[in-house]
Design an enzyme around this catalytic site. Structure first.
Site, PDB file in Angstrom:
ATOM      1  CB  ILE A   1      14.226  23.697  10.999  1.00 10.63           C
ATOM      2  CG1 ILE A   1      12.856  24.338  11.036  1.00 10.63           C
ATOM      3  CG2 ILE A   1      14.152  22.191  11.068  1.00 10.63           C
ATOM      4  CD1 ILE A   1      12.007  24.048   9.811  1.00 10.63           C
TER       5      ILE A   1
ATOM      6  CG  ASN B   1      25.444  13.524  10.636  1.00  9.16           C
ATOM      7  OD1 ASN B   1      26.345  13.194  11.381  1.00  9.16           O
ATOM      8  ND2 ASN B   1      24.417  14.262  11.047  1.00  9.16           N
TER       9      ASN B   1
ATOM     10  CD  GLN C   1      24.223  13.113   3.489  1.00  8.82           C
ATOM     11  OE1 GLN C   1      24.889  12.126   3.145  1.00  8.82           O
ATOM     12  NE2 GLN C   1      24.242  14.246   2.826  1.00  8.82           N
TER      13      GLN C   1
ATOM     14  CG  HIS D   1      23.830  19.222   5.904  1.00  7.38           C
ATOM     15  ND1 HIS D   1      23.369  18.249   5.046  1.00  7.38           N
ATOM     16  CD2 HIS D   1      23.579  18.760   7.160  1.00  7.38           C
ATOM     17  CE1 HIS D   1      22.854  17.255   5.741  1.00  7.38           C
ATOM     18  NE2 HIS D   1      22.985  17.523   7.033  1.00  7.38           N
TER      19      HIS D   1
ATOM     20  CG  HIS E   1      24.917  19.537  11.610  1.00  8.57           C
ATOM     21  ND1 HIS E   1      23.584  19.655  11.933  1.00  8.57           N
ATOM     22  CD2 HIS E   1      24.994  18.524  10.726  1.00  8.57           C
ATOM     23  CE1 HIS E   1      22.887  18.745  11.264  1.00  8.57           C
ATOM     24  NE2 HIS E   1      23.718  18.038  10.528  1.00  8.57           N
TER      25      HIS E   1
HETATM   26  P1  AMP Z   1      21.533  15.461   8.874  1.00  6.96           P
HETATM   27  O1  AMP Z   1      20.978  14.390   9.744  1.00  6.96           O
HETATM   28  O2  AMP Z   1      22.974  15.738   9.103  1.00  6.96           O
HETATM   29  O3  AMP Z   1      21.203  15.219   7.402  1.00  6.96           O
HETATM   30  O4  AMP Z   1      20.800  16.804   9.340  1.00  6.96           O
HETATM   31  C1  AMP Z   1      19.810  17.486   8.638  1.00  6.96           C
HETATM   32  C2  AMP Z   1      19.479  18.701   9.433  1.00  6.96           C
HETATM   33  O5  AMP Z   1      18.679  19.556   8.654  1.00  6.96           O
HETATM   34  C3  AMP Z   1      18.725  18.449  10.741  1.00  6.96           C
HETATM   35  O6  AMP Z   1      19.477  18.975  11.825  1.00  6.96           O
HETATM   36  C4  AMP Z   1      17.401  19.174  10.542  1.00  6.96           C
HETATM   37  O7  AMP Z   1      16.924  19.767  11.741  1.00  6.96           O
HETATM   38  C5  AMP Z   1      17.773  20.212   9.503  1.00  6.96           C
HETATM   39  N1  AMP Z   1      16.670  20.681   8.672  1.00  6.96           N
HETATM   40  C6  AMP Z   1      15.760  19.946   8.013  1.00  6.96           C
HETATM   41  N2  AMP Z   1      14.908  20.721   7.315  1.00  6.96           N
HETATM   42  C7  AMP Z   1      15.315  22.001   7.527  1.00  6.96           C
HETATM   43  C8  AMP Z   1      14.855  23.281   7.077  1.00  6.96           C
HETATM   44  N3  AMP Z   1      13.779  23.392   6.268  1.00  6.96           N
HETATM   45  N4  AMP Z   1      15.497  24.394   7.507  1.00  6.96           N
HETATM   46  C9  AMP Z   1      16.564  24.275   8.323  1.00  6.96           C
HETATM   47  N5  AMP Z   1      17.057  23.102   8.776  1.00  6.96           N
HETATM   48  C10 AMP Z   1      16.434  21.981   8.385  1.00  6.96           C
END
Ligand code: AMP
Length: 109
Positions: free
Chosen positions: A34, A91, A98, A104, A106
């Site tokens: 997002i 992460n 995280q 997940h 990236h």
């Molecule tokens: P992390 O810090 O590795 O847990 O990254 C979480 C990621 O999820 C971030 O890059 C956010 O921009 C992404 N994110 C959070 N909510 C959503 C959503 N509803 N749809 C898509 N990506 C999201």
């Protein structure tokens, strides 16, 4: 640490909130981040509830691990990322910053 069913990716998997799906197979889902940090920023997640990489590799079936990696690799191929380069980041935990407590990857191109 137990898996928190209220995390945002669990809600996406239950279709309680929308996401921009770009690819999926039986065991994994890919969608756009997002808040993209690169021209292409995909998130690849397992469909079952795994909190992080260690949890996934320790307890998922071989097929789930293969399917997630196949999905990630299909996006690398589809977008020609193998030609110009890319980053795969996962992460983990508090020290790994995280934010969402569902595994997940990236994929940034
Ligand atoms: P992390 O810090 O590795 O847990 O990254 C979480 C990621 O999820 C971030 O890059 C956010 O921009 C992404 N994110 C959070 N909510 C959503 C959503 N509803 N749809 C898509 N990506 C999201």
């Amino acid at each position: 640490m137990t898996y928190d069913e209220s995390n945002i990716f669990a809600k996406i998997l239950r279709k309680e909130i929308p996401c921009n799906v770009i690819a999926e197979n039986l065991n994994a889902l890919a969608f756009n981040d997002i808040a993209p940090a690169a021209p292409m920023h995909f998130l690849i997640i397992p469909k079952k509830s795994y909190q992080n990489y260690h949890d996934f590799i320790s307890t998922a079936s071989r097929q789930e691990i293969i399917d997630l990696n196949d999905l990630m690799n299909s996006l690398i191929s589809k977008h020609n990322l193998h030609e110009n380069g890319y980053r795969i980041i996962t992460n983990t935990g508090n020290d790994g910053n995280q934010e969402v407590k569902h595994l997940h990857f990236h994929l940034l191109g």
